[in-house]
Design a protein around this motif. Structure first.
Motif, PDB file in Angstrom:
ATOM      1  N   ASP A  73       0.820  -1.202   0.000  1.00 29.06           N
ATOM      2  CA  ASP A  73       0.000   0.000   0.000  1.00 29.06           C
ATOM      3  C   ASP A  73       0.863   1.265   0.000  1.00 29.06           C
ATOM      4  OD1 ASP A  73      -2.225  -1.646   0.009  1.00 29.06           O
ATOM      5  OD2 ASP A  73      -2.380  -1.646   2.190  1.00 29.06           O
ATOM      6  N   ASN A  74       0.815   2.032   1.083  1.00 25.47           N
ATOM      7  CA  ASN A  74       1.481   3.334   1.118  1.00 25.47           C
ATOM      8  C   ASN A  74       2.799   3.328   1.885  1.00 25.47           C
ATOM      9  OD1 ASN A  74      -0.635   4.761  -0.302  1.00 25.47           O
ATOM     10  ND2 ASN A  74      -1.858   4.539   1.558  1.00 25.47           N
ATOM     11  N   SER A 115       6.060   5.143  -2.370  1.00 25.80           N
ATOM     12  CA  SER A 115       6.254   3.764  -1.910  1.00 25.80           C
ATOM     13  C   SER A 115       6.351   2.791  -3.073  1.00 25.80           C
ATOM     14  CB  SER A 115       5.108   3.348  -0.989  1.00 25.80           C
ATOM     15  OG  SER A 115       3.910   3.153  -1.727  1.00 25.80           O
ATOM     16  N   GLY A 116       5.769   3.163  -4.220  1.00 26.89           N
ATOM     17  CA  GLY A 116       5.767   2.279  -5.376  1.00 26.89           C
ATOM     18  C   GLY A 116       4.589   1.342  -5.443  1.00 26.89           C
ATOM     19  N   PHE A 117       3.775   1.292  -4.375  1.00 24.91           N
ATOM     20  CA  PHE A 117       2.630   0.376  -4.330  1.00 24.91           C
ATOM     21  C   PHE A 117       1.307   1.081  -4.069  1.00 24.91           C
ATOM     22  CE2 PHE A 117       6.319  -2.087  -2.722  1.00 24.91           C
ATOM     23  CZ  PHE A 117       6.381  -3.037  -3.724  1.00 24.91           C
ATOM     24  N   SER A 118       1.336   2.388  -3.894  1.00 26.75           N
ATOM     25  CA  SER A 118       0.135   3.110  -3.492  1.00 26.75           C
ATOM     26  C   SER A 118      -0.911   3.166  -4.600  1.00 26.75           C
ATOM     27  CB  SER A 118       0.490   4.537  -3.061  1.00 26.75           C
ATOM     28  OG  SER A 118      -0.669   5.261  -2.699  1.00 26.75           O
ATOM     29  N   LYS A 119      -2.170   2.984  -4.217  1.00 28.52           N
ATOM     30  CA  LYS A 119      -3.299   3.129  -5.138  1.00 28.52           C
ATOM     31  C   LYS A 119      -4.121   4.368  -4.816  1.00 28.52           C
ATOM     32  CE  LYS A 119      -3.875  -1.884  -5.665  1.00 28.52           C
ATOM     33  NZ  LYS A 119      -4.826  -3.034  -5.510  1.00 28.52           N
ATOM     34  N   ALA A 161      13.541  12.994   0.786  1.00 28.08           N
ATOM     35  CA  ALA A 161      12.998  13.320  -0.529  1.00 28.08           C
ATOM     36  C   ALA A 161      11.490  13.485  -0.445  1.00 28.08           C
ATOM     37  CB  ALA A 161      13.349  12.223  -1.539  1.00 28.08           C
ATOM     38  N   ILE A 162      10.938  14.281  -1.326  1.00 35.24           N
ATOM     39  CA  ILE A 162       9.500  14.451  -1.457  1.00 35.24           C
ATOM     40  C   ILE A 162       9.147  14.327  -2.926  1.00 35.24           C
ATOM     41  CG2 ILE A 162       9.679  16.978  -1.596  1.00 35.24           C
ATOM     42  CD1 ILE A 162       6.947  17.082  -0.159  1.00 35.24           C
ATOM     43  N   GLY A 163       8.034  13.676  -3.213  1.00 38.27           N
ATOM     44  CA  GLY A 163       7.699  13.467  -4.616  1.00 38.27           C
ATOM     45  C   GLY A 163       6.282  12.974  -4.803  1.00 38.27           C
ATOM     46  N   GLY A 164       6.050  12.376  -5.953  1.00 40.14           N
ATOM     47  CA  GLY A 164       4.716  11.885  -6.284  1.00 40.14           C
ATOM     48  C   GLY A 164       4.780  10.922  -7.441  1.00 40.14           C
ATOM     49  N   GLY A 165       3.608  10.461  -7.862  1.00 41.31           N
ATOM     50  CA  GLY A 165       3.546   9.557  -8.991  1.00 41.31           C
ATOM     51  C   GLY A 165       2.421   8.562  -8.862  1.00 41.31           C
ATOM     52  N   VAL A 166       2.482   7.556  -9.707  1.00 38.57           N
ATOM     53  CA  VAL A 166       1.524   6.456  -9.716  1.00 38.57           C
ATOM     54  C   VAL A 166       2.303   5.159  -9.549  1.00 38.57           C
ATOM     55  CG1 VAL A 166      -0.203   7.669 -11.099  1.00 38.57           C
ATOM     56  CG2 VAL A 166       1.630   6.422 -12.240  1.00 38.57           C
ATOM     57  N   ARG A 167       1.625   4.025  -9.594  1.00 37.63           N
ATOM     58  CA  ARG A 167       2.266   2.774  -9.204  1.00 37.63           C
ATOM     59  C   ARG A 167       3.468   2.400 -10.067  1.00 37.63           C
ATOM     60  NH1 ARG A 167      -2.048  -1.843  -8.429  1.00 37.63           N
ATOM     61  NH2 ARG A 167      -0.215  -2.908  -7.569  1.00 37.63           N
ATOM     62  N   GLY A 168       3.443   2.687 -11.363  1.00 33.37           N
ATOM     63  CA  GLY A 168       4.536   2.285 -12.231  1.00 33.37           C
ATOM     64  C   GLY A 168       5.600   3.336 -12.450  1.00 33.37           C
ATOM     65  N   GLY A 199       6.769  -6.020 -12.381  1.00 31.78           N
ATOM     66  CA  GLY A 199       5.528  -5.736 -11.690  1.00 31.78           C
ATOM     67  C   GLY A 199       5.545  -6.278 -10.277  1.00 31.78           C
ATOM     68  N   PRO A 200       4.639  -5.789  -9.432  1.00 36.32           N
ATOM     69  CA  PRO A 200       4.582  -6.279  -8.057  1.00 36.32           C
ATOM     70  C   PRO A 200       4.311  -7.778  -7.989  1.00 36.32           C
ATOM     71  CG  PRO A 200       3.242  -4.291  -8.325  1.00 36.32           C
ATOM     72  CD  PRO A 200       3.635  -4.750  -9.696  1.00 36.32           C
ATOM     73  N   LYS A 201       5.029  -8.455  -7.107  1.00 39.17           N
ATOM     74  CA  LYS A 201       4.809  -9.877  -6.866  1.00 39.17           C
ATOM     75  C   LYS A 201       4.364 -10.058  -5.427  1.00 39.17           C
ATOM     76  CE  LYS A 201       8.299 -11.316 -10.218  1.00 39.17           C
ATOM     77  NZ  LYS A 201       9.545 -12.100 -10.438  1.00 39.17           N
ATOM     78  N   ASN A 202       3.324 -10.829  -5.234  1.00 40.69           N
ATOM     79  CA  ASN A 202       2.773 -11.034  -3.904  1.00 40.69           C
ATOM     80  C   ASN A 202       3.438 -12.220  -3.222  1.00 40.69           C
ATOM     81  OD1 ASN A 202       0.936  -8.982  -4.407  1.00 40.69           O
ATOM     82  ND2 ASN A 202      -0.634 -10.388  -5.154  1.00 40.69           N
ATOM     83  N   GLN A 203       3.592 -12.088  -1.918  1.00 35.65           N
ATOM     84  CA  GLN A 203       4.105 -13.201  -1.137  1.00 35.65           C
ATOM     85  C   GLN A 203       3.599 -13.053   0.282  1.00 35.65           C
ATOM     86  OE1 GLN A 203       8.258 -14.064  -1.452  1.00 35.65           O
ATOM     87  NE2 GLN A 203       8.317 -15.130   0.506  1.00 35.65           N
TER      88      GLN A 203
END
Length: 214
Positions: A73-74, A115-119, A161-168, A199-203
């Motif tokens: 998530d975040n 975080s790279g995983f945030s929706k 650092a401060i920034g933004g973006g989407v998952r990819g 891509g994200p891999k779940n475990q």
């Protein structure tokens, strides 16, 4: 914040307690550009001090690297390694030659969009630290300094650092400062752009302690 703490415990202390976390893993490539960087060599000899210890550069370097993200998530933790070559770094007070290179190695905590995983988040920040190796005066040494042997030296770094973006894709503005032995110093600031390599891999990570009857 409690959720972030649980994820951090899951990453660092798996198997100690009752923890259930659906973790995700992925790798990213990053590039960007430095607005400014400055290095001060350690005061290791009289010749080093006489020649001048510092070297700086602005708007003429492109760092590259990769990082491994583990999180949910975040929130994520990342291990990062990169290289940053500055072709036109120099000492404006005692010109000796051109060029500098740095190799940062970082462990970071990333929140929100970075975080790279945030929706759900479009803005985020990160905080981390590690070690950076650097060397100055790589080429075109002047005749007066042909005998000068610059060595790779380490500094222990902290970065925010401060920034933004989407998952990819994410971008961030960072400030990184480091200090080492014999007054060695490093300063780097600029922008990073992160792009998914996988891509994200779940475990599932779970450790359950069953109560025992005595």
């Amino acid at each position: 914040m409690l959720r972030y703490l649980k994820i951090l415990i899951a990453l660092l202390c798996l198997g100690t307690g009752s923890i259930h976390a659906q973790l995700k893993f992925k790798t990213q490539f990053y590039t960007g550009f430095d607005l400014y960087n400055w290095y001060k060599n350690p005061r290791s000899s009289a010749r080093e001090c006489e020649a001048g210890l510092s070297s700086g550069n602005a708007l003429s370097s492109v760092p590259i690297g990769t990082r491994l993200l583990v999180g949910k998530d975040n929130f994520s933790i990342s291990a990062e390694a990169g290289a940053d070559l500055q072709f036109f770094a120099l000492d404006v007070n005692h010109f000796k030659g051109l060029g500098a290179v740095a190799f940062p190695l970082l462990l970071k905590m990333n929140f929100g969009a970075v975080s790279g995983f945030s929706k759900t988040k479009l803005v985020g920040w990160s905080l981390g630290g590690g070690i950076q190796y650097q060397k100055t005066e790589l080429f075109y040494l002047t005749e007066d300094y042909k005998d000068l042997e610059r060595k790779i030296f380490p500094t222990y770094i902290g970065e925010i650092a401060i920034g933004g973006g989407v998952r990819g894709f994410q971008t961030s503005y960072f400030v990184r400062v480091g200090f080492g032995k014999l007054q060695a110093t490093s300063v780097n600031t600029g922008f990073y752009f992160f792009l998914d390599l996988s891509g994200p891999k779940n475990q599932k990570q779970a450790a359950i302690i069953e109560p025992r009857s005595i």
